[in-house]
Motif scaffolding. Structure first.
Motif, short mmCIF file in Angstrom:
data_model
loop_
_atom_site.label_atom_id
_atom_site.label_comp_id
_atom_site.label_asym_id
_atom_site.label_seq_id
_atom_site.Cartn_x
_atom_site.Cartn_y
_atom_site.Cartn_z
N ILE A 268 0.86 -1.18 0.00
CA ILE A 268 0.00 0.00 0.00
C ILE A 268 0.90 1.23 0.00
O ILE A 268 1.98 1.24 0.57
CB ILE A 268 -0.94 -0.01 1.23
N SER A 269 0.46 2.28 -0.67
CA SER A 269 1.33 3.45 -0.84
C SER A 269 1.40 4.32 0.41
O SER A 269 2.42 4.96 0.67
CB SER A 269 0.84 4.29 -2.03
N GLU A 270 0.31 4.36 1.18
CA GLU A 270 0.31 5.18 2.38
C GLU A 270 -0.65 4.59 3.42
O GLU A 270 -1.51 3.78 3.10
CB GLU A 270 -0.08 6.62 2.06
N VAL A 271 -0.44 5.03 4.65
CA VAL A 271 -1.24 4.55 5.78
C VAL A 271 -1.86 5.76 6.46
O VAL A 271 -1.19 6.78 6.68
CB VAL A 271 -0.38 3.77 6.78
N THR A 272 -3.12 5.65 6.82
CA THR A 272 -3.80 6.70 7.58
C THR A 272 -3.73 6.36 9.07
O THR A 272 -4.19 5.31 9.49
CB THR A 272 -5.28 6.84 7.16
N LEU A 273 -3.11 7.25 9.83
CA LEU A 273 -3.00 7.06 11.27
C LEU A 273 -4.17 7.78 11.94
O LEU A 273 -4.23 9.01 11.96
CB LEU A 273 -1.67 7.62 11.77
N LEU A 274 -5.12 7.03 12.46
CA LEU A 274 -6.32 7.64 13.02
C LEU A 274 -6.03 8.44 14.29
O LEU A 274 -6.71 9.42 14.58
CB LEU A 274 -7.36 6.54 13.32
N GLY A 275 -5.01 8.02 15.04
CA GLY A 275 -4.61 8.77 16.23
C GLY A 275 -5.70 8.86 17.27
O GLY A 275 -6.47 7.92 17.48
N PHE A 276 -5.78 10.04 17.91
CA PHE A 276 -6.77 10.25 18.95
C PHE A 276 -8.00 10.90 18.32
O PHE A 276 -7.97 12.05 17.89
CB PHE A 276 -6.21 11.14 20.06
N GLN A 277 -9.07 10.15 18.25
CA GLN A 277 -10.28 10.60 17.57
C GLN A 277 -11.16 11.39 18.54
O GLN A 277 -12.08 10.85 19.16
CB GLN A 277 -11.02 9.40 16.98
N VAL A 278 -10.85 12.70 18.66
CA VAL A 278 -11.57 13.59 19.56
C VAL A 278 -11.97 14.84 18.78
O VAL A 278 -11.56 15.02 17.62
CB VAL A 278 -10.69 13.97 20.77
N ASP A 279 -12.72 15.73 19.41
CA ASP A 279 -13.15 16.93 18.69
C ASP A 279 -12.00 17.92 18.54
O ASP A 279 -10.97 17.80 19.20
CB ASP A 279 -14.35 17.59 19.39
N SER A 280 -12.17 18.92 17.67
CA SER A 280 -11.09 19.83 17.29
C SER A 280 -10.52 20.59 18.48
O SER A 280 -9.30 20.78 18.60
CB SER A 280 -11.59 20.82 16.24
N ALA A 281 -11.41 21.07 19.37
CA ALA A 281 -10.93 21.85 20.52
C ALA A 281 -10.00 21.02 21.40
O ALA A 281 -8.95 21.50 21.86
CB ALA A 281 -12.13 22.35 21.34
N LEU A 282 -10.37 19.77 21.63
CA LEU A 282 -9.53 18.89 22.45
C LEU A 282 -8.23 18.55 21.74
O LEU A 282 -7.20 18.38 22.38
CB LEU A 282 -10.31 17.62 22.80
N GLU A 283 -8.26 18.45 20.40
CA GLU A 283 -7.04 18.19 19.64
C GLU A 283 -6.01 19.29 19.86
O GLU A 283 -4.81 19.01 20.04
CB GLU A 283 -7.36 18.06 18.15
N TYR A 284 -6.45 20.56 19.84
CA TYR A 284 -5.52 21.67 20.08
C TYR A 284 -4.97 21.64 21.50
O TYR A 284 -3.79 21.92 21.73
CB TYR A 284 -6.22 23.01 19.82
N PHE A 285 -5.82 21.27 22.44
CA PHE A 285 -5.36 21.15 23.82
C PHE A 285 -4.31 20.04 23.95
O PHE A 285 -3.27 20.23 24.59
CB PHE A 285 -6.55 20.87 24.74
N LEU A 286 -4.60 18.88 23.32
CA LEU A 286 -3.65 17.77 23.37
C LEU A 286 -2.34 18.13 22.69
O LEU A 286 -1.26 17.75 23.15
CB LEU A 286 -4.27 16.53 22.71
N PHE A 287 -2.44 18.87 21.58
CA PHE A 287 -1.21 19.31 20.90
C PHE A 287 -0.34 20.13 21.84
O PHE A 287 0.87 19.89 21.96
CB PHE A 287 -1.56 20.12 19.65
N GLY A 288 -0.92 21.10 22.50
CA GLY A 288 -0.16 21.94 23.42
C GLY A 288 0.42 21.15 24.57
O GLY A 288 1.58 21.33 24.95
N LEU A 289 -0.39 20.24 25.12
CA LEU A 289 0.06 19.43 26.27
C LEU A 289 1.20 18.51 25.87
O LEU A 289 2.24 18.47 26.54
CB LEU A 289 -1.12 18.62 26.80
N PHE A 290 1.02 17.78 24.77
CA PHE A 290 2.04 16.83 24.33
C PHE A 290 3.31 17.54 23.86
O PHE A 290 4.42 17.03 24.04
CB PHE A 290 1.51 15.93 23.22
N PHE A 291 3.14 18.72 23.26
CA PHE A 291 4.31 19.49 22.84
C PHE A 291 5.14 19.90 24.05
O PHE A 291 6.38 19.83 24.03
CB PHE A 291 3.89 20.72 22.04
N LEU A 292 4.47 20.34 25.12
CA LEU A 292 5.19 20.70 26.34
C LEU A 292 5.92 19.50 26.93
O LEU A 292 7.08 19.60 27.36
CB LEU A 292 4.22 21.28 27.37
#
Length: 310
Positions: free
Chosen positions: A8-32
């Protein structure tokens, strides 16, 4: 069967399937957390390099542990951070396999370095008069080089076994990086051989080392209890307890991930365990070593003392 195989040429990583607001929060938390991991490990490496009192076998292996932890986190976390901000969460198949390879290689290296560090502590406390002979720099370099080489070789075996499989779908992986079990879920063939090899590797990389570490620390505890000096006993406990905490975190999490029945931790829980292993373990290590190790705290005070007058 070979004629039906295709990559297969590429794989889709579903990751954490949450709403957009929580995704931004997780991004900030995990980046820290990721930034703190790199800063903490970098600080430990800097202290070991700059302070001559830390130029000992124990801190030589600790520097390897710091390097491999940074590499391990950097292999998994950046792609997860990008995917949290992106709608297209794909990764090309070849980079996905490379991520799996480095994930396995760094994880194996980390486990074996921890075993070597346990042996070093055993020699230091149980055979102090022969320490400089047994743990000579030649022996230390040989142990470190062998650990890295063996870990990469074992990871290569896993990847070769993966590449023999046909990958014709599905193209989605319910994970935030190309973890080996999630990659095997993309194959459209029997993966029992891969599962057997993974289990055998876990026995060799996890169960065997845990047994060795336990034997080393039983001997260490027995030797510490025989030390007459209270100060000597405290110093021995401070260096060993920090290492034992790290061993418990790494091996305990890995055993739960790979050696317990699948039904006991479904995919979502598997992702949380992988995240804990990739990010939180590495983030906690600098705290454990700095707060529980008198020599590291002393080196940090000396380093800060040199900086303040400037």
């Amino acid at each position: 069967m070979g004629g039906n195989q295709m990559l297969i040429s590429e794989v889709t990583l579903l990751g954490f399937q949450v709403d957009s607001a929580l995704e931004y929060f997780l991004f900030g938390l995990f980046f820290l957390f990721y930034a703190f991991t790199l800063l903490g490990k970098g600080a430990i490496l800097g202290l070991i390099c700059l302070d001559l009192r830390l130029h000992t076998p124990m801190y030589f292996f600790l520097s390897h542990l710091a390097v491999v932890a940074m590499l391990y986190a950097s292999n998994n976390v950046p792609k997860m951070l990008v995917n949290l901000l992106s709608k297209k969460r794909t990764i090309l198949f070849v980079p996905c396999i490379m991520q799996t390879f480095f994930y396995l290689a760094f994880a194996h290296t980390e486990h074996l370095i921890l075993v070597v560090m346990s042996y070093e502590r055993y020699v230091a406390i149980c055979h102090p008069l022969h320490y400089t002979v047994i743990m000579s720099w030649k022996v230390c370099i040989t142990l470190a080089a062998t650990t890295w080489a063996f870990s990469f070789l074992l990871a290569l075996v896993h990847v070769v076994l993966i590449l023999r499989l046909p990958f014709c779908g599905p193209h989605q992986s319910n994970h935030f990086f190309c973890e080996i079990l999630s990659v095997l879920g993309l194959a459209c063939a029997d993966t029992r051989l891969n599962q057997v090899v993974i289990f055998a590797a876990c026995v060799f990389i996890l169960v065997g080392p845990v047994c060795l570490v336990l034997v080393c620390y039983i001997c260490i505890l027995s030797a510490i209890l025989r030390i007459q000096s209270g100060e000597g006993r405290r110093k021995a406990f401070s260096t060993c307890s920090s290492h034992l905490c790290v061993v418990g975190l790494f091996f305990g999490n890995a055993i739960v991930m790979y050696m317990t029945p699948k039904s006991s931790h479904p995919e979502e829980q598997q992702k949380v365990l992988s995240l804990f292993y990739s990010l939180f373990n590495s983030m906690l290590n600098p705290l454990i070593y700095s707060l529980r190790n008198a020599e590291v705290k002393g080196a940090l005070r000396r380093a800060l003392g040199k900086v303040r007058p400037m």
